[in-house]
Design an enzyme around this catalytic site. Structure first.
Site, mmCIF file in Angstrom:
data_model
loop_
_atom_site.group_PDB
_atom_site.id
_atom_site.type_symbol
_atom_site.label_atom_id
_atom_site.label_comp_id
_atom_site.label_asym_id
_atom_site.label_seq_id
_atom_site.Cartn_x
_atom_site.Cartn_y
_atom_site.Cartn_z
ATOM 1 N N ASP A 100 42.629 -23.603 -29.818
ATOM 2 C CA ASP A 100 43.463 -23.155 -31.129
ATOM 3 C C ASP A 100 43.213 -23.876 -32.384
ATOM 4 O OD1 ASP A 100 45.121 -25.273 -30.753
ATOM 5 O OD2 ASP A 100 46.673 -24.298 -29.634
ATOM 6 N N HIS A 115 37.206 -27.413 -24.100
ATOM 7 C CA HIS A 115 37.181 -26.205 -23.615
ATOM 8 C C HIS A 115 36.759 -25.101 -24.812
ATOM 9 C CE1 HIS A 115 40.048 -26.776 -19.939
ATOM 10 N NE2 HIS A 115 38.760 -27.197 -19.852
ATOM 11 N N CYS A 145 20.562 -10.506 -34.558
ATOM 12 C CA CYS A 145 19.271 -10.198 -33.761
ATOM 13 C C CYS A 145 19.603 -8.955 -32.830
ATOM 14 C CB CYS A 145 18.912 -11.520 -32.681
ATOM 15 S SG CYS A 145 20.255 -11.836 -31.672
ATOM 16 N N GLY A 182 51.583 -32.072 -22.430
ATOM 17 C CA GLY A 182 51.659 -30.716 -22.212
ATOM 18 C C GLY A 182 50.326 -30.018 -21.170
ATOM 19 N N GLU A 210 58.177 -30.948 -17.393
ATOM 20 C CA GLU A 210 57.944 -30.521 -15.904
ATOM 21 C C GLU A 210 56.971 -31.541 -15.360
ATOM 22 O OE1 GLU A 210 59.362 -27.965 -14.497
ATOM 23 O OE2 GLU A 210 59.989 -27.098 -16.302
HETATM 24 N N1 APR Z 1 55.811 -30.348 -24.506
HETATM 25 C C1 APR Z 1 55.147 -30.862 -23.706
HETATM 26 N N2 APR Z 1 54.504 -30.095 -22.360
HETATM 27 C C2 APR Z 1 54.910 -28.972 -22.463
HETATM 28 C C3 APR Z 1 55.760 -28.225 -23.383
HETATM 29 C C4 APR Z 1 56.228 -28.894 -24.512
HETATM 30 N N3 APR Z 1 57.018 -28.586 -25.499
HETATM 31 N N4 APR Z 1 56.048 -26.853 -22.920
HETATM 32 C C5 APR Z 1 55.187 -26.772 -21.891
HETATM 33 N N5 APR Z 1 54.731 -27.806 -21.447
HETATM 34 C C6 APR Z 1 53.726 -28.044 -20.231
HETATM 35 C C7 APR Z 1 54.020 -27.195 -19.124
HETATM 36 O O1 APR Z 1 55.314 -27.779 -18.312
HETATM 37 C C8 APR Z 1 52.844 -27.329 -18.353
HETATM 38 O O2 APR Z 1 52.806 -28.241 -17.277
HETATM 39 O O3 APR Z 1 52.379 -27.713 -20.607
HETATM 40 C C9 APR Z 1 51.702 -27.791 -19.449
HETATM 41 C C10 APR Z 1 50.785 -26.257 -19.757
HETATM 42 O O4 APR Z 1 50.132 -26.043 -18.757
HETATM 43 P P1 APR Z 1 48.933 -24.865 -18.488
HETATM 44 O O5 APR Z 1 49.544 -23.772 -19.073
HETATM 45 O O6 APR Z 1 48.513 -25.132 -17.135
HETATM 46 O O7 APR Z 1 47.847 -25.435 -19.717
HETATM 47 P P2 APR Z 1 46.728 -26.515 -19.407
HETATM 48 O O8 APR Z 1 46.977 -27.590 -18.625
HETATM 49 O O9 APR Z 1 46.343 -26.656 -20.844
HETATM 50 O O10 APR Z 1 45.629 -25.458 -18.832
HETATM 51 C C11 APR Z 1 44.213 -26.032 -18.850
HETATM 52 O O11 APR Z 1 43.428 -23.813 -17.910
HETATM 53 O O12 APR Z 1 43.414 -21.604 -18.252
HETATM 54 C C12 APR Z 1 42.575 -22.834 -18.548
HETATM 55 O O13 APR Z 1 40.970 -23.336 -20.201
HETATM 56 C C13 APR Z 1 42.504 -22.904 -19.980
HETATM 57 O O14 APR Z 1 42.535 -25.144 -21.167
HETATM 58 C C14 APR Z 1 43.255 -24.134 -20.336
HETATM 59 C C15 APR Z 1 43.274 -24.965 -18.917
#
Ligand code: APR
Length: 242
Positions: A100, A115, A145, A182, A210
């Site tokens: 993003d 990514h 193209c 996160g 979590e």
């Molecule tokens: N602060 C910190 N962590 C947070 C918060 C917050 N405010 N809110 C949510 N989280 C945590 C959640 O508990 C979860 O463990 O962020 C994590 C998000 O996990 P995912 O949704 O699985 O995201 P991510 O790990 O970035 O995914 C990896 O998966 O689909 C693909 O390419 C996509 O880059 C992405 C990759």
């Protein structure tokens, strides 16, 4: 929660490893967990090379939506903390799974995007990548193209860009402080970075409300939101952003 601020001068190479939870407080939805994008959309239909080949317009519509959502959001205090540290410390890097552009918007310069980015597009015919910072949908879906363009994003089953991967490997291997924020830690090869940093002798910190599949690797865990923990951890509470 009791958080003792870190003394950044104790560390030579600080790496922030971020996932969707880093952007969650800005309002960008995560992928998994409640409200996660992959609960609303089947990634097979929107985030794979096959989906794009089958129906490029459908995949573009989905990613146009991601761009629109990202633009509605702004970096939060946690992003600012990281960007400020980069100014004050000789070696602070971000290795992110996020597409993003939020780290760059907050001022971080050393950002490795594992990514890809929703703000770039590429023509696979010509092998050219273009920035597309158009504030809204992608400026074009087809290249001059005549070929379809493709968001410059790593979708499911795609290989990561080998140059980006070796850059990230190098940054993570030399870390002496590795702070994961996160990420659920389930998507590879990114999920291997905490172990790589640990093998290189880094101190490992996890910030995530979590527990994750990788929590057992960390020396310290802060089970709370990114913005709040980062401000306390780096003693920048005066940013005062909740
Ligand atoms: N602060 C910190 N962590 C947070 C918060 C917050 N405010 N809110 C949510 N989280 C945590 C959640 O508990 C979860 O463990 O962020 C994590 C998000 O996990 P995912 O949704 O699985 O995201 P991510 O790990 O970035 O995914 C990896 O998966 O689909 C693909 O390419 C996509 O880059 C992405 C990759």
């Amino acid at each position: 929660m009791n958080i003792t601020p870190l003394n950044t001068t104790d560390y030579d190479h600080i790496v922030f490893f971020t996932g969707a939870g880093m952007s969650a407080e800005s309002g960008v939805p995560t992928y998994r967990g409640s409200g996660g994008i992959w609960h609303e959309y089947r990634w097979e239909d929107y985030a794979s090379q096959e989906a794009w080949k089958r129906n490029p317009d459908k995949v573009f519509d989905f990613h146009d939506e991601r761009r629109k959502e990202a633009l509605k959001c702004n970096p939060h205090a946690g992003h600012e903390v990281i960007a400020l540290l980069e100014q004050d410390h000789p070696d602070v890097s971000v290795v992110t799974q996020n597409i993003d552009g939020m780290h760059q918007r907050s001022g971080s310069r050393k950002v490795t995007e594992l990514h890809g980015s929703i703000w770039r597009i590429r023509c696979e015919e010509e092998g050219v990548i273009h920035e597309d910072m158009n504030p809204g949908p992608y400026a074009a879906r087809k290249c001059n193209c005549g070929a379809w363009l493709r968001p410059d994003i790593i979708w499911f089953s795609d290989y990561l860009n080998p140059n980006i991967l070796s850059q990230a490997d190098e940054i993570v291997s030399r870390a002496d402080l590795f702070i994961s924020i996160g990420t659920s830690g389930v998507v590879w090869p990114a999920a291997g970075y905490p172990q790589l940093a640990k093998s290189g002798g880094a101190k490992l910190i996890e910030i995530n409300p979590e527990p994750t599949e990788l929590s057992h690797l960390y020396d310290q865990i802060y089970p709370d939101k990114a913005g709040k923990v980062l401000q306390k951890l780096f003693d920048l509470l005066h940013l005062n952003i909740t």
